[in-house]
Design a protein around this motif. Structure first.
Motif, PDB file in Angstrom:
ATOM      1  N   PHE A 218       0.853  -1.003  -0.012  1.00  0.00           N
ATOM      2  CA  PHE A 218       0.145  -0.001  -0.008  1.00  0.00           C
ATOM      3  C   PHE A 218       0.828   1.396  -0.012  1.00  0.00           C
ATOM      4  N   GLU A 219       2.086   1.170   0.487  1.00  0.00           N
ATOM      5  CA  GLU A 219       3.150   2.295   0.701  1.00  0.00           C
ATOM      6  C   GLU A 219       3.469   2.894  -0.896  1.00  0.00           C
ATOM      7  N   GLY A 220       3.477   1.932  -1.672  1.00  0.00           N
ATOM      8  CA  GLY A 220       3.604   2.079  -3.374  1.00  0.00           C
ATOM      9  C   GLY A 220       4.196   0.652  -3.784  1.00  0.00           C
ATOM     10  N   MET A 221       3.955   0.325  -4.911  1.00  0.00           N
ATOM     11  CA  MET A 221       4.256  -1.210  -5.302  1.00  0.00           C
ATOM     12  C   MET A 221       5.915  -1.124  -5.292  1.00  0.00           C
ATOM     13  N   ILE A 222       6.621  -0.006  -5.480  1.00  0.00           N
ATOM     14  CA  ILE A 222       8.057  -0.308  -5.716  1.00  0.00           C
ATOM     15  C   ILE A 222       8.650  -0.849  -4.310  1.00  0.00           C
ATOM     16  N   MET A 280      12.506   1.763 -11.835  1.00  0.00           N
ATOM     17  CA  MET A 280      11.214   1.745 -11.506  1.00  0.00           C
ATOM     18  C   MET A 280      10.557   3.266 -10.981  1.00  0.00           C
ATOM     19  N   SER A 281      11.652   3.995 -10.653  1.00  0.00           N
ATOM     20  CA  SER A 281      11.003   5.205  -9.863  1.00  0.00           C
ATOM     21  C   SER A 281      10.747   6.276 -10.992  1.00  0.00           C
ATOM     22  N   GLY A 282      10.872   5.944 -12.157  1.00  0.00           N
ATOM     23  CA  GLY A 282      10.119   6.779 -13.164  1.00  0.00           C
ATOM     24  C   GLY A 282       8.536   6.710 -13.531  1.00  0.00           C
ATOM     25  N   TYR A 283       8.241   5.727 -12.942  1.00  0.00           N
ATOM     26  CA  TYR A 283       6.934   5.189 -13.390  1.00  0.00           C
ATOM     27  C   TYR A 283       5.863   5.420 -12.205  1.00  0.00           C
ATOM     28  N   ARG A 284       4.902   6.372 -12.227  1.00  0.00           N
ATOM     29  CA  ARG A 284       3.988   6.675 -11.236  1.00  0.00           C
ATOM     30  C   ARG A 284       3.157   5.347 -10.676  1.00  0.00           C
ATOM     31  N   CYS A 285       2.934   4.517 -11.518  1.00  0.00           N
ATOM     32  CA  CYS A 285       2.368   3.324 -11.220  1.00  0.00           C
ATOM     33  C   CYS A 285       2.933   2.493 -10.112  1.00  0.00           C
ATOM     34  N   VAL A 301      -3.379   4.397  -8.595  1.00  0.00           N
ATOM     35  CA  VAL A 301      -2.157   4.835  -8.239  1.00  0.00           C
ATOM     36  C   VAL A 301      -1.868   5.945  -8.991  1.00  0.00           C
ATOM     37  N   ASP A 302      -2.365   7.062  -8.218  1.00  0.00           N
ATOM     38  CA  ASP A 302      -2.102   8.436  -9.202  1.00  0.00           C
ATOM     39  C   ASP A 302      -1.790   9.283  -8.110  1.00  0.00           C
ATOM     40  N   CYS A 303      -0.650  10.013  -8.297  1.00  0.00           N
ATOM     41  CA  CYS A 303      -0.275  10.988  -7.178  1.00  0.00           C
ATOM     42  C   CYS A 303       0.748  11.887  -7.805  1.00  0.00           C
ATOM     43  N   GLU A 304       1.152  12.929  -7.077  1.00  0.00           N
ATOM     44  CA  GLU A 304       2.531  13.643  -7.290  1.00  0.00           C
ATOM     45  C   GLU A 304       3.640  12.744  -6.391  1.00  0.00           C
ATOM     46  N   SER A 306       6.539  11.737  -4.462  1.00  0.00           N
ATOM     47  CA  SER A 306       7.214  12.614  -3.211  1.00  0.00           C
ATOM     48  C   SER A 306       8.683  12.692  -3.498  1.00  0.00           C
ATOM     49  N   ASP A 307       9.300  13.435  -2.592  1.00  0.00           N
ATOM     50  CA  ASP A 307      10.595  13.963  -2.639  1.00  0.00           C
ATOM     51  C   ASP A 307      11.598  12.753  -3.227  1.00  0.00           C
ATOM     52  N   LEU A 308      11.171  11.686  -2.639  1.00  0.00           N
ATOM     53  CA  LEU A 308      12.266  10.466  -2.954  1.00  0.00           C
ATOM     54  C   LEU A 308      12.291   9.797  -4.281  1.00  0.00           C
ATOM     55  N   PHE A 309      11.258  10.328  -4.992  1.00  0.00           N
ATOM     56  CA  PHE A 309      11.148   9.988  -6.356  1.00  0.00           C
ATOM     57  C   PHE A 309      11.638  10.904  -7.310  1.00  0.00           C
ATOM     58  N   ARG A 310      12.226  11.982  -6.998  1.00  0.00           N
ATOM     59  CA  ARG A 310      12.315  13.067  -7.935  1.00  0.00           C
ATOM     60  C   ARG A 310      13.835  12.844  -7.896  1.00  0.00           C
ATOM     61  N   LEU A 311      14.311  13.287  -9.302  1.00  0.00           N
ATOM     62  CA  LEU A 311      15.774  13.221  -9.522  1.00  0.00           C
ATOM     63  C   LEU A 311      16.474  14.244  -8.736  1.00  0.00           C
ATOM     64  N   GLN A 312      17.734  13.959  -8.255  1.00  0.00           N
ATOM     65  CA  GLN A 312      18.140  14.999  -7.749  1.00  0.00           C
ATOM     66  C   GLN A 312      19.830  14.893  -7.987  1.00  0.00           C
TER      67      GLN A 312
END
Lengths: 444, 461
Positions: A218-222, A280-285, A301-304, A306-312
């Motif tokens: 539930f936290e995210g399929m990743i 995997m971090s590239g895909y929202r689903c 599974v649709d959302c913005e 979070s910071d964890l999954f944005r390229l830095q």
């Protein structure tokens, strides 16, 4: 899990007789206990389940290579099956986890029956499945109440069930407990207590872990896919490294494991985890928490992200700069977490495998069951996963997300007014102290 | 617990079945192949037989050693053996009850320590039984590991529950903040260390024994540690939630015994032949009445009724509060048939007394199942008592076997019907959130409180 299993199965007939004899002396009764005398031979666990088509295709190869091919084909089949399920979505995944849990429970309980020759115990099978049902009901109720809160509030019967959930679960469990006590039969006390203990330990292992897996999902399929893939990868890589370079034995418990396989598997798994999480971090689903949408009555599974999954951008430390030739590298923060997950999967995960090996040796079984040809039972595949699921859940709870804000608000609203006021004032002074709450904001 | 115990032990049939040791052969067996060899099979089987051996496997431990103090013995030397036993039990019962009152007087902190002490002793008793059943004194590491697991699980539970109550104390210290924030991770790491030690300690000839002791330890932890923490949580809710259930169980024991002694005729259950239906039903009614009266007496005092709080200024536990509605006298109109009997229109009682009926009913009807479970356990492993700590009564577990189900029931009852979530826990979780989340929640709460009129909107100054 990576040892080549030899197909020769030795019949434990002589020790079995001794067990039969001495079990007839349970509770100091004389050998009038004919039930444990006339035991059936335990079901054979080395029946060849390989499908006929495979048998024919591989009929000319030698036995060793045939075994290798059967395992290889089944491995690919399982991995393909895994991909299909991921494609089908979280609901199907949840059901698969549930089925795996039930099958594992069934396998371990069957071993217990075999060890204690307790097929004929009155009530016991019913009670084991009943306890499984109770504990599942309890855990599902807690999960459903949290995640499906709006749905639950709408329907009156569900609301009552969720409000008194703990009481209802406890009552169901107590009923089972009382049935157990009433079912105690004079000559079989010890057996019955053993099976009771066995059932509870199995429930503790199997059911709690499967619910942690669903929480991770539930936290995210990743958070579900990366840990499981790391464990599988570690298995396969350690086997390969051991096969090609293996020399020094690792632990007396599993003679086929080697230090070379262990260390090679560790590095390979970390690299694999980094690559996989990058992909995997590239895909929202995969990245978004699974939510239940009231309007469409399905999971979304649709959302913005979070910071964890944005390229830095990360600065590469000097020592690697000269090697790689880059100043900075763009990664997802999640990849750093994936290093932690892969490390756990490679270093501690195998202990779950050693535990299962020790268990099999202790009870003199070759495999947990014979569900998957060439691999054994479902438990054989999942023994390393269990520790992993708990670790991921604890990791998420400690480092990734805090408590759920909406849940906190719900809890707050059920408190008494004076308690609410007290908490409000404490929060206010805390925020003011930290400077988060300024008088300007206060006046809004 | 109520059966008159016969002081003679069970006779053991024949001699022990000991298969010939074949250690020399087994040593060369296992390093080549994965499959189990017959030789290892035989060695492990020696322990496998332990599951099912007869009386011979339980050594004649001196469970019936007489630990009665000398003075009692001298005082009672004139009486016959049966009456002597009765007197010893009676005196010890009174001693335990007075000890109980003394500890209540000393306060909630002492009670917590007492609960912790009882938990450790119960754990020790059950583990010792496991050692005896499986002859596993010589297993490497195992005693250390059992106590280590006990420590881990206690640490986990104390961090989850008790730390909430010490929120103000914890806020001050930085290191404690760190421990609280990562509490689950630290507990899990500690447990994992124990798990890995267990795997590394598996010795070739003793696999089955070691797994049995591992499972035995875990089931014991599940029973003793979780229940004792539930008892402590009940205690923090208010000492009355601790006292009334425990007294109800004790009262049920004693009154069921007395009713059975004087009127007992029909046996209740084959498992405990001395229990009778008359004792069961008589005990039920007297326990309900007793609970009703005890609840009435205790509800008057703030000391018993208020939740236990830790005040950082005085550095101790205080029980001072405005008693909740449960503990304020209310008038109830009697149903018609009782009106005729008592000749009153209304009666003023505490609402808590109605809850006490539920608690006493559970204590009398379901509590005994805990006792039957323990009796079955003792028969299964052919022991007379769990230990010999209390003269005339047996071990601590013998006294507390019925209490365990009761503690869980009271806890579930409180969370379902009495109170909502724990305020200090909510506060604790609020303080852990991110600042933006905290700000959002603050605004939501403020709106809500103003709407409800609990918070007056502040005027600009």
């Amino acid at each position: 899990m990576t040892e080549l299993r030899q197909r020769s199965f030795r019949e434990d007939a002589p020790p079995e007789d001794k067990e039969l004899e001495s079990e007839a002396k349970i509770d100091g009764e004389t050998a009038s206990d004919s039930e444990s005398r006339a035991d059936p031979v335990p079901p054979p666990t080395s029946v060849d389940d390989t499908p006929e088509v495979l048998n024919r295709a591989l009929s000319n190869l030698s036995s060793r290579w045939k075994n290798w091919w059967v395992r290889g084909i089944l491995t690919l089949a399982m991995i393909a099956f895994f991909f299909i399920i991921i494609y089908l979505g979280p609901m199907v995944l949840m059901m698969i986890v549930m089925c795996v849990q039930i099958k594992c429970f069934h396998e371990i309980i069957t071993i217990g029956y075999n060890v204690y020759h307790s097929y004929d115990l009155p009530w016991f099978r019913t009670l084991s499945w009943y306890f499984l049902l109770c504990v599942n009901y309890f855990f599902y109720g807690e999960t459903v109440t949290d995640y499906f809160f709006t749905l639950v509030q709408r329907e009156e019967p569900l609301r009552i069930l969720s409000k008194y959930h703990r009481f209802i679960s406890f009552t169901l469990y107590l009923t089972g407990f009382c049935m157990f006590v009433l079912s105690l039969v004079k000559k079989h006390y010890r057996l019955q207590f053993y099976m009771f203990g066995w059932t509870h330990v199995t429930l503790l292992i199997v059911v709690t872990q499967s619910h942690l897996v669903i929480h991770n999902l539930f936290e995210g399929m990743i958070w579900f896919i990366v840990p499981i893939s790391c464990v599988i990868c570690n298995d396969i890589m350690a086997y390969m490294f051991g096969f090609f370079f293996g020399r020094t034995p690792l632990i007396k418990l599993s003679p086929k494991k080697t230090w070379e396989g262990f260390i090679g598997g560790f590095f390979a798994t970390v690299v694999f985890g980094l690559l996989l999480s990058y992909v995997m971090s590239g895909y929202r689903c995969f990245v978004c928490p699974v939510e239940y949408n009231n309007d469409t009555n399905s999971f979304t599974v649709d959302c913005e992200p979070s910071d964890l999954f944005r390229l830095q951008e990360y600065n590469i430390p000097g020592v690697i700069q000269s090697v790689v030739g880059w100043k900075t590298v763009r990664m997802y923060p999640f990849q750093i977490h994936s290093i932690a997950l892969s490390t756990f999967a490679s270093l501690i995960g195998p202990f779950g495998g050693f535990f299962a090996s020790g268990f099999k040796r202790a009870f003199k079984i070759k495999d947990f069951a014979n569900t998957i040809p060439g691999h054994g039972g479902i438990m054989d595949r999942f023994d390393c996963q269990y520790l992993m699921a708990t670790f991921v859940n604890v990791y998420i709870a400690s480092f990734i997300r805090g408590p759920n804000p909406s849940k906190l608000i719900q809890q707050f609203l059920t408190l008494r007014p004076d308690q609410q006021l007290h908490i409000f004032n404490t929060l206010k002074s805390h925020l003011t102290d930290k400077g988060i709450l300024t008088s300007a904001l206060e006046d809004e | 617990m109520l059966e008159l115990r016969h002081r003679g032990g069970c006779p053991s049939p024949g001699g022990a079945v000991t298969p010939p040791l074949r250690e020399g052969e087994a040593a060369g067996g296992d390093h080549e192949t994965e499959s189990t060899s017959d030789k290892e099979t035989d060695i492990d089987d020696r322990y496998g037989d332990l599951d099912a051996r007869g009386d011979s496997d339980v050594p004649e431990m001196p469970l019936s050693s007489d630990r009665t103090p000398e003075i009692l013995k001298k005082a009672l030397s004139g009486l016959s053996s049966r009456w002597k036993n009765w007197w010893i039990r009676g005196i010890l019962t009174l001693t335990m009850i007075s000890l109980f009152f003394l500890i209540i007087y000393m306060g909630s902190f002492m009670l917590m320590l007492l609960v912790l002490g009882i938990q450790v002793k119960c754990f020790h008793e059950i583990i010792t039984i496991g050692y005896r059943v499986y002859h596993s004194y010589d297993l490497p590491w195992f005693r250390t590991l059992s106590w280590y697991f006990l420590l881990c699980v206690n640490y986990f539970f104390y961090g989850e529950t008790v730390a909430d109550y010490f929120a103000t104390f914890v806020q001050r210290e930085e290191q404690l903040q760190f421990l609280i924030r990562y509490h689950r991770f630290i507990s899990f790491a500690l447990y994992l260390a124990g798990f890995c030690m267990f795997v590394l300690s598996l010795v070739k000839k003793h696999y089955r024994l070691q797994f049995y002791m591992f499972a035995w330890t875990h089931v014991t932890l599940l029973i003793t540690v979780t229940q004792s923490h539930l008892v402590i949580q009940n205690l923090f809710e208010g000492m009355i939630w601790f006292l009334v259930p425990i007294s109800s169980v004790i009262c049920n024991d004693i009154t069921a015994y007395l009713f059975g002694f004087f009127f007992g005729r029909t046996p209740l259950i084959k498992l405990s032949p001395k229990k009778t239906w008359e004792g069961f039903i008589g005990g039920f009614f007297s326990t309900v009445i007793f609970g009703f009266i005890a609840a009435y007496v205790l509800s008057k005092y703030q000391y018993f009724v208020c939740p236990v709080e830790y005040r950082s200024d005085v550095n101790s536990f205080v029980t001072e509060c405005e008693p909740s509605e449960l503990f304020q006298l209310q008038s109830y109109s009697l149903p018609p048939f009782l009106k005729a009997v008592l000749r009153r229109e209304t009666v003023s009682m505490y609402p808590f007394q109605i809850h006490s009926i539920a608690l006493s009913t559970f204590a009398s009807l379901i509590g005994p199942f805990g006792g039957f479970f323990a009796s079955g356990f003792k028969r299964a492993f052919k022991i007379k008592d769990f230990a010999n700590t209390i003269p005339g009564h047996g071990g601590i577990m013998d006294r507390f076997d019925c209490q365990y189900l009761m503690a869980t029931f009271v806890h579930v009852y409180i969370t379902s019907f009495i109170r909502g979530p724990n305020p200090s826990k909510v506060l604790q979780q609020l303080l852990v959130l991110q600042p933006e989340q905290q700000l959002n929640i603050y605004k939501t709460l403020k709106t809500h409180l103003i709407e409800k009129g609990i918070l007056q909107p502040t005027l600009k100054v």
